[in-house]
Write an enzyme that holds these catalytic residues in place. Structure first.
Site, PDB file in Angstrom:
ATOM      1  N   LYS A  34     -10.181 -21.317  30.248  1.00 18.18           N
ATOM      2  CA  LYS A  34     -10.958 -20.932  31.439  1.00 18.18           C
ATOM      3  C   LYS A  34     -12.455 -21.140  31.169  1.00 18.18           C
ATOM      4  O   LYS A  34     -12.858 -21.364  30.024  1.00 18.18           O
ATOM      5  CB  LYS A  34     -10.678 -19.463  31.775  1.00 18.18           C
ATOM      6  CG  LYS A  34     -11.231 -18.494  30.736  1.00 18.18           C
ATOM      7  CD  LYS A  34     -10.839 -17.058  31.032  1.00 18.18           C
ATOM      8  CE  LYS A  34     -11.375 -16.141  29.950  1.00 18.18           C
ATOM      9  NZ  LYS A  34     -10.765 -14.817  29.971  1.00 18.18           N
ATOM     10  N   ARG A 134      -8.932  -3.451  36.030  1.00 22.67           N
ATOM     11  CA  ARG A 134      -9.525  -4.633  36.671  1.00 22.67           C
ATOM     12  C   ARG A 134      -8.402  -5.257  37.477  1.00 22.67           C
ATOM     13  O   ARG A 134      -8.151  -4.856  38.588  1.00 22.67           O
ATOM     14  CB  ARG A 134      -9.980  -5.601  35.561  1.00 22.67           C
ATOM     15  CG  ARG A 134     -11.446  -5.832  35.493  1.00 22.67           C
ATOM     16  CD  ARG A 134     -11.868  -6.696  34.305  1.00 22.67           C
ATOM     17  NE  ARG A 134     -10.834  -7.487  33.660  1.00 22.67           N
ATOM     18  CZ  ARG A 134     -11.066  -8.387  32.713  1.00 22.67           C
ATOM     19  NH1 ARG A 134     -12.303  -8.626  32.307  1.00 22.67           N
ATOM     20  NH2 ARG A 134     -10.093  -9.077  32.135  1.00 22.67           N
ATOM     21  N   TYR A 283     -46.229 -20.587  27.093  1.00 28.58           N
ATOM     22  CA  TYR A 283     -46.590 -19.567  28.092  1.00 28.58           C
ATOM     23  C   TYR A 283     -47.052 -18.278  27.433  1.00 28.58           C
ATOM     24  O   TYR A 283     -46.454 -17.802  26.483  1.00 28.58           O
ATOM     25  CB  TYR A 283     -45.390 -19.251  28.990  1.00 28.58           C
ATOM     26  CG  TYR A 283     -45.138 -20.324  30.028  1.00 28.58           C
ATOM     27  CD1 TYR A 283     -46.097 -20.620  30.992  1.00 28.58           C
ATOM     28  CD2 TYR A 283     -43.950 -21.034  30.039  1.00 28.58           C
ATOM     29  CE1 TYR A 283     -45.878 -21.597  31.945  1.00 28.58           C
ATOM     30  CE2 TYR A 283     -43.714 -22.016  30.985  1.00 28.58           C
ATOM     31  CZ  TYR A 283     -44.680 -22.298  31.935  1.00 28.58           C
ATOM     32  OH  TYR A 283     -44.459 -23.274  32.871  1.00 28.58           O
ATOM     33  N   MET A 341     -38.467 -23.338  30.872  1.00 32.84           N
ATOM     34  CA  MET A 341     -37.285 -23.651  31.678  1.00 32.84           C
ATOM     35  C   MET A 341     -36.509 -24.847  31.113  1.00 32.84           C
ATOM     36  O   MET A 341     -35.294 -24.789  30.949  1.00 32.84           O
ATOM     37  CB  MET A 341     -37.693 -23.901  33.126  1.00 32.84           C
ATOM     38  CG  MET A 341     -36.526 -23.987  34.070  1.00 32.84           C
ATOM     39  SD  MET A 341     -37.026 -24.261  35.767  1.00 32.84           S
ATOM     40  CE  MET A 341     -37.699 -22.670  36.211  1.00 32.84           C
TER      41      MET A 341
END
Ligand SMILES: *Cc1c(COP(=O)(O)O)cnc(C)c1O
Length: 390
Positions: A34, A134, A283, A341
């Site tokens: 998965k 769940r 930054y 980023m």
């Protein structure tokens, strides 16, 4: 391509075999693929695991199941020779056609799901809630009703499963409670005269955990004439969370020593620059060069899954990457300044002959998902799933 993944099929196969060896031949291993095989690439991993002999593959949703079935079919394997595919995390009415078309085996736990599947003649597994709260049907009246509905809808009960919430805890009272509840559920299945082929519980940590070495699952499965199975994901890809308990327990970890990371995540150096002593980088200028430095820029940042917690500041060292020097030896290069980023700066001052275009290892041998997880205060699972190569 700014970054890419190189998977070791050999290691994936060896990890699968190590798990199989640890559980013994009385227990089957469902290979969990998965979440795009935990970020590794679901098609390639599914084919490798099928070749390694996995009788089952576990997917998240219908689109993953369809993708895996198509990939298996394209190899020319006859349907009967392909692994079964367990649809582990639910579905909606509009998915039923695809479930049937791709011969997925859905896990069901509420009457609605059984109703949607009516008339398909499919095999299903039920998930029993033994404490996770769940997915899962509650043993007793609720489960009785579900079993009745499955029969009435013309579906076959092929398996019964549960999921542990604290599998990595040695001698967990929670796990023991869940085991007792699962025993009651299996007794209930037996009392109805049902004969599922599979009884499954447990994940990588259950296999790794020395406190869960008992033949409990095998005995339980045999009590309804079924085969026992564990469902492993993380360990296939080379990782295990540490056993939580006395130091002796982690020392006895049954799997860890045999697992190797499958994924190597790579990028290349895009540019190089010098930084004078006293100059800051990135930054908010969180890192200032204490002495003249040579820095390399790599085109990967938090948008790609390189966690921002790996930033290196003046007060806290961050993560690192691995570079091969011209002499062929491997070097660590520390991340300096904030991870941006899509860009990150690393310190290559001490590494001889670094050039633009050189390969950089972001994850793999020498810098593992566990290292990233420790720095980002999370688990290796989240690190692996978060990798966005491309
Ligand atoms: C993801 C998952 C697993 C695999 O867990 P690992 O810790 O990665 O081995 C097993 N069972 C279920 C139900 C899951 O959702």
């Amino acid at each position: 391509m700014t970054s890419w993944i190189e998977n070791s099929e050999e290691r994936l196969t060896a990890n699968f075999r190590a798990i199989q060896q640890a559980v013994g031949d009385q227990t089957a291993v469902l290979a969990v693929v998965k979440a795009n095989a935990y970020g590794h690439g679901i098609e390639q991993c599914s084919l490798t695991l099928a070749r390694a002999g996995a009788p089952w593959l576990g997917v998240n949703g219908v689109s993953e199941g369809a993708q895996v079935r198509r990939a298996l079919a394209e190899t020319g394997l006859a349907p009967a020779a392909q692994p079964a595919i367990l649809l582990m995390c639910g579905f909606l009415p509009e998915d039923v056609e695809a479930i049937a078309q791709h011969t997925l085996t859905p896990v069901v736990w509420i009457p609605e799901q059984v109703g949607w599947l009516q008339g398909t003649g499919l095999a299903v597994h039920i998930e029993v809630d033994t404490g996770m709260a769940r997915q899962g049907v509650t043993p007793g009246v609720e489960m009785d009703e579900l079993l009745g509905e499955i029969a009435a809808a013309g579906l076959t009960l092929d398996g019964v499963m549960t999921h542990f919430c604290a599998a990595e805890v040695a001698h967990s009272a929670l796990t023991q409670t869940q085991e007792r509840r699962f025993e009651a559920a299996i007794a209930q299945v037996r009392s109805k005269g049902l004969a599922p082929r599979w009884v499954h519980a447990g994940s990588s940590s259950s296999v790794d955990n020395p406190a869960q070495a008992s033949p409990w699952l095998v005995d339980l499965a045999n009590s309804v004439g079924a085969r026992a199975m564990v469902r492993c994901g993380c360990a296939l890809y080379g990782y295990c969370v540490p056993i939580d308990g006395p130091a002796a327990s982690s020392a006895q970890s049954k799997l860890r020593a045999f697992l190797k990371p499958v994924m190597t995540w790579k990028t290349r150096i895009l540019s190089l620059r010098d930084l004078a002593a006293g100059e800051a980088v990135g930054y908010n200028a969180t890192f200032t060069a204490p002495a003249p430095m040579h820095l390399a820029m790599i085109p990967v940042g938090y948008a790609d899954g390189l966690r921002r917690e790996l930033s290196g500041t003046d007060t806290r060292p961050g993560g690192w990457v691995i570079l091969r020097g011209r002499d062929g030896s491997e070097h660590q290069a520390a991340i300096v300044g904030r991870v941006s980023m899509n860009l990150t700066m690393v310190d290559v001052t001490a590494i001889p002959g670094v050039r633009i275009g050189d390969e950089v290892i972001l994850l793999g041998d020498g810098i593992t998902a566990e290292d990233h997880a420790r720095l980002a205060q999370t688990i290796p699972y989240e690190i692996l799933c978060g990798v966005r190569a491309g």
